[in-house]
Write a protein that holds these residues in place. Structure first.
Motif, PDB file in Angstrom:
ATOM      1  N   LEU A 181       0.826  -1.200   0.000  1.00 47.90           N
ATOM      2  CA  LEU A 181       0.000   0.000   0.000  1.00 47.90           C
ATOM      3  C   LEU A 181       0.863   1.255   0.000  1.00 47.90           C
ATOM      4  CD1 LEU A 181      -2.927  -0.677   2.511  1.00 47.90           C
ATOM      5  CD2 LEU A 181      -3.125  -0.313   0.045  1.00 47.90           C
ATOM      6  N   THR A 182       0.470   2.221  -0.795  1.00 49.06           N
ATOM      7  CA  THR A 182       1.078   3.547  -0.746  1.00 49.06           C
ATOM      8  C   THR A 182       0.169   4.437   0.098  1.00 49.06           C
ATOM      9  OG1 THR A 182       2.111   3.327  -2.921  1.00 49.06           O
ATOM     10  CG2 THR A 182       1.799   5.556  -2.080  1.00 49.06           C
ATOM     11  N   GLU A 183       0.680   4.913   1.221  1.00 51.22           N
ATOM     12  CA  GLU A 183      -0.100   5.747   2.127  1.00 51.22           C
ATOM     13  C   GLU A 183       0.382   7.195   2.041  1.00 51.22           C
ATOM     14  OE1 GLU A 183       0.610   3.435   5.752  1.00 51.22           O
ATOM     15  OE2 GLU A 183      -1.518   2.916   5.682  1.00 51.22           O
TER      16      GLU A 183
ATOM     17  N   ASP B  39       0.404  19.715  -0.823  1.00 48.85           N
ATOM     18  CA  ASP B  39       1.447  18.723  -1.043  1.00 48.85           C
ATOM     19  C   ASP B  39       0.827  17.331  -0.949  1.00 48.85           C
ATOM     20  OD1 ASP B  39       3.714  20.371  -1.380  1.00 48.85           O
ATOM     21  OD2 ASP B  39       3.823  20.688   0.779  1.00 48.85           O
ATOM     22  N   VAL B  40       1.043  16.530  -1.991  1.00 47.18           N
ATOM     23  CA  VAL B  40       0.629  15.125  -1.972  1.00 47.18           C
ATOM     24  C   VAL B  40       1.877  14.323  -1.624  1.00 47.18           C
ATOM     25  CG1 VAL B  40      -0.502  13.263  -3.234  1.00 47.18           C
ATOM     26  CG2 VAL B  40      -1.070  15.652  -3.747  1.00 47.18           C
ATOM     27  N   ARG B  41       2.049  14.030  -0.332  1.00 47.19           N
ATOM     28  CA  ARG B  41       3.286  13.417   0.174  1.00 47.19           C
ATOM     29  C   ARG B  41       3.014  11.999   0.651  1.00 47.19           C
ATOM     30  NH1 ARG B  41       4.710  17.204   4.892  1.00 47.19           N
ATOM     31  NH2 ARG B  41       2.434  17.110   5.078  1.00 47.19           N
ATOM     32  N   THR B  42       3.871  11.081   0.265  1.00 45.47           N
ATOM     33  CA  THR B  42       3.686   9.690   0.675  1.00 45.47           C
ATOM     34  C   THR B  42       4.372   9.416   2.011  1.00 45.47           C
ATOM     35  OG1 THR B  42       5.676   8.848  -0.427  1.00 45.47           O
ATOM     36  CG2 THR B  42       3.670   9.002  -1.752  1.00 45.47           C
ATOM     37  N   LYS B  43       3.797   8.471   2.759  1.00 42.62           N
ATOM     38  CA  LYS B  43       4.437   7.945   3.963  1.00 42.62           C
ATOM     39  C   LYS B  43       5.334   6.761   3.618  1.00 42.62           C
ATOM     40  CE  LYS B  43       0.562   8.933   7.112  1.00 42.62           C
ATOM     41  NZ  LYS B  43      -0.430   8.308   8.034  1.00 42.62           N
ATOM     42  N   THR B  44       5.167   6.237   2.425  1.00 47.92           N
ATOM     43  CA  THR B  44       5.785   4.978   2.021  1.00 47.92           C
ATOM     44  C   THR B  44       7.143   5.204   1.377  1.00 47.92           C
ATOM     45  OG1 THR B  44       3.532   4.236   1.561  1.00 47.92           O
ATOM     46  CG2 THR B  44       5.330   2.813   0.803  1.00 47.92           C
ATOM     47  N   ASP B  45       8.121   4.376   1.706  1.00 44.64           N
ATOM     48  CA  ASP B  45       9.451   4.441   1.093  1.00 44.64           C
ATOM     49  C   ASP B  45       9.438   3.776  -0.283  1.00 44.64           C
ATOM     50  OD1 ASP B  45      10.493   5.679   3.359  1.00 44.64           O
ATOM     51  OD2 ASP B  45      10.970   3.760   4.311  1.00 44.64           O
TER      52      ASP B  45
ATOM     53  N   ILE C  82       9.109   4.922  -3.308  1.00 48.88           N
ATOM     54  CA  ILE C  82       8.141   5.373  -4.296  1.00 48.88           C
ATOM     55  C   ILE C  82       8.846   6.317  -5.263  1.00 48.88           C
ATOM     56  CG2 ILE C  82       6.025   6.704  -4.636  1.00 48.88           C
ATOM     57  CD1 ILE C  82       5.538   3.952  -3.474  1.00 48.88           C
ATOM     58  N   LEU C  83       8.618   6.096  -6.560  1.00 43.52           N
ATOM     59  CA  LEU C  83       9.326   6.880  -7.571  1.00 43.52           C
ATOM     60  C   LEU C  83       9.028   8.371  -7.442  1.00 43.52           C
ATOM     61  CD1 LEU C  83      11.178   6.783 -10.029  1.00 43.52           C
ATOM     62  CD2 LEU C  83       9.144   6.458 -11.471  1.00 43.52           C
ATOM     63  N   TYR C  84       7.778   8.725  -7.128  1.00 46.89           N
ATOM     64  CA  TYR C  84       7.387  10.125  -6.977  1.00 46.89           C
ATOM     65  C   TYR C  84       6.827  10.327  -5.566  1.00 46.89           C
ATOM     66  CZ  TYR C  84       7.646   9.831 -12.059  1.00 46.89           C
ATOM     67  OH  TYR C  84       8.071   9.607 -13.335  1.00 46.89           O
ATOM     68  N   PRO C  85       7.684  10.570  -4.568  1.00 43.04           N
ATOM     69  CA  PRO C  85       7.213  10.651  -3.187  1.00 43.04           C
ATOM     70  C   PRO C  85       6.457  11.939  -2.866  1.00 43.04           C
ATOM     71  CG  PRO C  85       9.558  11.135  -3.281  1.00 43.04           C
ATOM     72  CD  PRO C  85       9.152  10.701  -4.661  1.00 43.04           C
ATOM     73  N   ASN C  86       6.547  12.964  -3.736  1.00 38.43           N
ATOM     74  CA  ASN C  86       5.926  14.244  -3.404  1.00 38.43           C
ATOM     75  C   ASN C  86       5.506  14.971  -4.677  1.00 38.43           C
ATOM     76  OD1 ASN C  86       5.349  16.411  -1.363  1.00 38.43           O
ATOM     77  ND2 ASN C  86       6.744  17.521  -2.708  1.00 38.43           N
TER      78      ASN C  86
END
Length: 222
Positions: free
Chosen positions: A158-160, A194-200, A202-206
């Motif tokens: 999951l990408t959170e 900002d659409v920021r991921t909690k997940t490591d 990820i190609l586009y984390p932000n």
């Protein structure tokens, strides 16, 4: 985030000051339809389900909202008959993805993300009543928006996303029927979130996305 925290604190102080005298405050419940605008609505040309691949676009479709509003009406003051009021409103707005994007997620059995915005607005309104049957009103205010993108992906991958918070503003106008039911159209500017991921990994984390919405509301006033 610090700026938004300051805005939220100011709104809470405003709530304490303005609505401390309950006999002068009214409450209303708002149900609405939410039409996304700006990049929030734009459908990305390329995306990979599960991997925060939308870039600056949101691909959001028409959604729904539920809100609560407190209005200080200056009763028993020199402004009682002026039509002016001060309000504090909070809404929970929900938008799913565009149909074409949802179909792509379904093809690969991927959990689809959804968007939730929670604008909290402090502002001023003006109501002009023509007897007890019909009235017109306008309003405007500023505040903050709390932005959530729900997880996407698969059960074991999951990408959170992190919550975002930005300055928000709102203007609206409509009609009031029997001083009890209102119909209105509102425009909300909810900031560049900002659409920021909690997940490591990820190609586009932000990414950043400009969010505006039109809200068409039915209100019940007490």
């Amino acid at each position: 985030m610090k700026k938004t925290f300051t805005i939220l604190v100011a709104l809470l102080l405003g709530l304490t000051t303005v609505f401390g005298q309950g006999q002068k405050a009214g409450v209303s419940f708002q149900l609405g339809g939410i039409l996304p605008t700006h990049q929030f609505k734009s459908v990305p040309s390329l995306y990979a389900p599960g991997f925060n691949s939308f870039g600056e676009n949101g691909g959001a479709m028409f959604g729904a909202s539920f809100g609560l509003k407190f209005t200080y009406a200056f009763r028993n003051t020199a402004l009682e008959d002026s039509g002016l009021g001060i309000f504090l409103a909070g809404d929970a707005m929900w938008n799913s993805l565009d149909k074409s994007i949802r179909e792509m997620y379904d093809k690969v059995s991927c959990t689809k993300p959804m968007y939730i915005n929670v604008p909290i607005i402090l502002g001023v309104n003006y109501t002009l009543n023509f007897g007890n049957v019909f009235g017109i009103w306008v309003e405007g205010g500023i505040g903050a928006d709390l932005f959530f993108k729900t997880p996407e992906g698969w059960e074991n991958r999951l990408t959170e996303y992190k919550m975002g918070a930005e300055f928000a503003s709102q203007v609206g106008a409509g009609i009031l029927l029997a001083r009890t039911v209102s119909l209105g159209a509102h425009y909300y500017w909810l900031g560049t979130q900002d659409v920021r991921t909690k997940t490591d990994n990820i190609l586009y984390p932000n990414n950043q996305m400009k969010i505006g919405v039109w809200a068409f509301k039915l209100g019940f006033h007490f």
